[in-house]
Design a protein around this motif. Structure first.
Motif, PDB file in Angstrom:
ATOM      1  N   ILE A 198       0.830  -1.208   0.000  1.00 36.27           N
ATOM      2  CA  ILE A 198       0.000   0.000   0.000  1.00 36.27           C
ATOM      3  C   ILE A 198       0.860   1.252   0.000  1.00 36.27           C
ATOM      4  N   ARG A 199       1.846   1.290   0.868  1.00 35.72           N
ATOM      5  CA  ARG A 199       2.710   2.482   0.937  1.00 35.72           C
ATOM      6  C   ARG A 199       3.550   2.622  -0.330  1.00 35.72           C
ATOM      7  N   THR A 200       4.034   1.504  -0.864  1.00 33.02           N
ATOM      8  CA  THR A 200       4.816   1.572  -2.109  1.00 33.02           C
ATOM      9  C   THR A 200       3.977   2.151  -3.232  1.00 33.02           C
ATOM     10  N   PHE A 201       2.753   1.640  -3.391  1.00 35.95           N
ATOM     11  CA  PHE A 201       1.892   2.124  -4.470  1.00 35.95           C
ATOM     12  C   PHE A 201       1.570   3.603  -4.284  1.00 35.95           C
ATOM     13  N   SER A 202       1.209   3.997  -3.087  1.00 32.23           N
ATOM     14  CA  SER A 202       0.836   5.402  -2.837  1.00 32.23           C
ATOM     15  C   SER A 202       1.993   6.344  -3.144  1.00 32.23           C
ATOM     16  N   ALA A 203       3.176   5.985  -2.674  1.00 31.11           N
ATOM     17  CA  ALA A 203       4.337   6.852  -2.876  1.00 31.11           C
ATOM     18  C   ALA A 203       4.687   6.958  -4.352  1.00 31.11           C
TER      19      ALA A 203
END
Length: 411
Positions: free
Chosen positions: A70-75
């Motif tokens: 989730i954090r990888t995609f958002s960033a």
């Protein structure tokens, strides 16, 4: 349908990303030409994306393991969106090169995140249907995105804004997906020597695909414009090459599973060479002849990556298939860095037809190398092959797993 429904947010996200990426690739080349960039500088800008993509292929697994899906995609979506919109603020080829490099890193990471997430979510019961939908999403979104260019025009800020908006909106469907984050993937250690020993032919083949197909994707719009095609015809020209790539995937793959796979690689290479020569010497500036030529080029050239990956997997030992999947994509990236650069310098000096003279020369050399390898190594008997042919997308190494990348014996 009930088994696919939970995956719809991820598939919608993938469609937005693939379409936005396909639109950006064509649009940036045309807009750069409109801004007065030289053809060689347009090649540099195109190479920037592929440099970033290669970097992303190497580091994305580490990022996913460090901060999760989730954090990888958002960033990465946020960074890619900012990179897209910033290009309209600063019209400079070297700044565009930097932004396309950033975009390459981001898209490699975004595709890997979505496909890793999909792979963790599919089961054997819905794998085939998920892949079919995913491939339809890929073909439909890329093809439809091309027609945003004539519909809106290459001037102004609108297309930059639409690309940025699409990347931002890709966060929405994935935010509504299952709140559980999948298990992070195992790290893959690149070992170039091992990859070469597994299959020199497949390694060179993936580089050749990068040298030729990436040159077409980056500079095809320039070729089409310089022979006098309208903006709408340019969109159709690029779409014809993409659609053509679907037509022979399964027939070539079917026969490659049943005979020496190198014969099919040779056939596909020869077909794409002939199509390139037709575009260079036979199509001229005729719109429909160019559509037919690029359709044939795509039909033979686009399956080569999947065929070469299958050839490498034929020789891979147990436990090496993940390395092969990541390695073949990485070698494609290396070719895709050099191809647009070299072809763009040729385009600056010679007539636009030199783009396909260049691809024909590379493909001709690869045919000779394939024949050499056929005398140096016996084919793997069909009953001893651990994997069948799979139609692979050059989005991330996780697509191989999504397509059933585990080793399996022929029934």
């Amino acid at each position: 349908m009930s088994q696919i429904r939970p995956l719809i947010p991820l598939l919608v996200t993938a469609g937005i990303l693939i379409g936005g990426n396909g639109l950006q690739g064509t649009f940036i080349s045309l807009r750069a030409l409109d801004e007065g960039f030289s053809t060689s500088l347009i090649g540099v800008v195109g190479a920037g994306y592929n440099i970033g993509f290669a970097i992303g292929c190497i580091y994305v697994t580490r990022i996913l393991r460090a901060i999760g899906h989730i954090r990888t995609f958002s960033a990465m979506a946020a960074i890619a969106s900012a990179a897209a919109i910033s290009m309209v603020l600063i019209i400079d080829p070297w700044f565009w090169f930097l932004m396309r490099l950033v975009a390459g890193i981001c898209f490699a990471s975004l595709f890997a995140t979505v496909e890793s997430w999909l792979n963790a979510s599919v089961t054997n019961a819905n794998r085939g249907r998920t892949l079919s939908v995913y491939r339809l999403v890929d073909l439909g979104s890329v093809t439809a995105a091309q027609y945003a260019i004539p519909g809106i025009g290459i001037g102004g800020f609108e297309l930059f804004a639409i690309i940025s908006m699409a990347l931002t909106l890709s966060l929405v469907p994935i935010s509504f997906a299952d709140r559980s984050s999948p298990v992070t993937p195992e790290a893959i250690r690149f070992d170039v020597k091992t990859l070469w020993n597994i299959s020199p032919l497949a390694t060179i083949g993936c580089i050749v695909v990068g040298l030729t197909n990436a040159a077409f994707r980056s500079l095809g719009p320039i070729y089409a414009q310089e022979i006098g095609l309208s903006v709408t015809a340019i969109a159709t020209f690029m779409s014809a090459g993409i659609i053509g790539g679907v037509v022979l995937q399964y027939p070539l793959g079917y026969y490659s599973d049943r005979i020496d796979r190198r014969l099919i690689i040779l056939l596909a290479t020869f077909g794409s060479l002939l199509a390139g020569l037709f575009l260079a010497f036979g199509a001229g500036s005729d719109e429909w002849l160019n559509f037919a030529g690029i359709f044939a080029f795509g039909a033979f050239a686009m399956p080569l990556f999947s065929l070469c990956s299958a050839q490498a997997n034929d020789h891979a030992a147990e436990g090496q298939h993940a390395l092969v999947s990541a390695g073949m994509l990485f070698f494609w990236s290396l070719g895709a860095i050099i191809g647009p650069l070299f072809a763009s310098f040729l385009l600056e000096i010679f007539a636009p037809q030199v783009l396909f003279i260049y691809t024909a020369a590379i493909l001709g050399a690869f045919m000779l190398y394939t024949l050499l390898r056929m005398t140096a190594r016996k084919p793997v008997p069909t009953e001893e092959r651990s994997m069948r042919f799979r139609n692979l997308l050059r989005t991330s190494s996780f697509f191989n797993k999504l397509a059933g990348g585990h080793a399996r014996k022929e029934p």
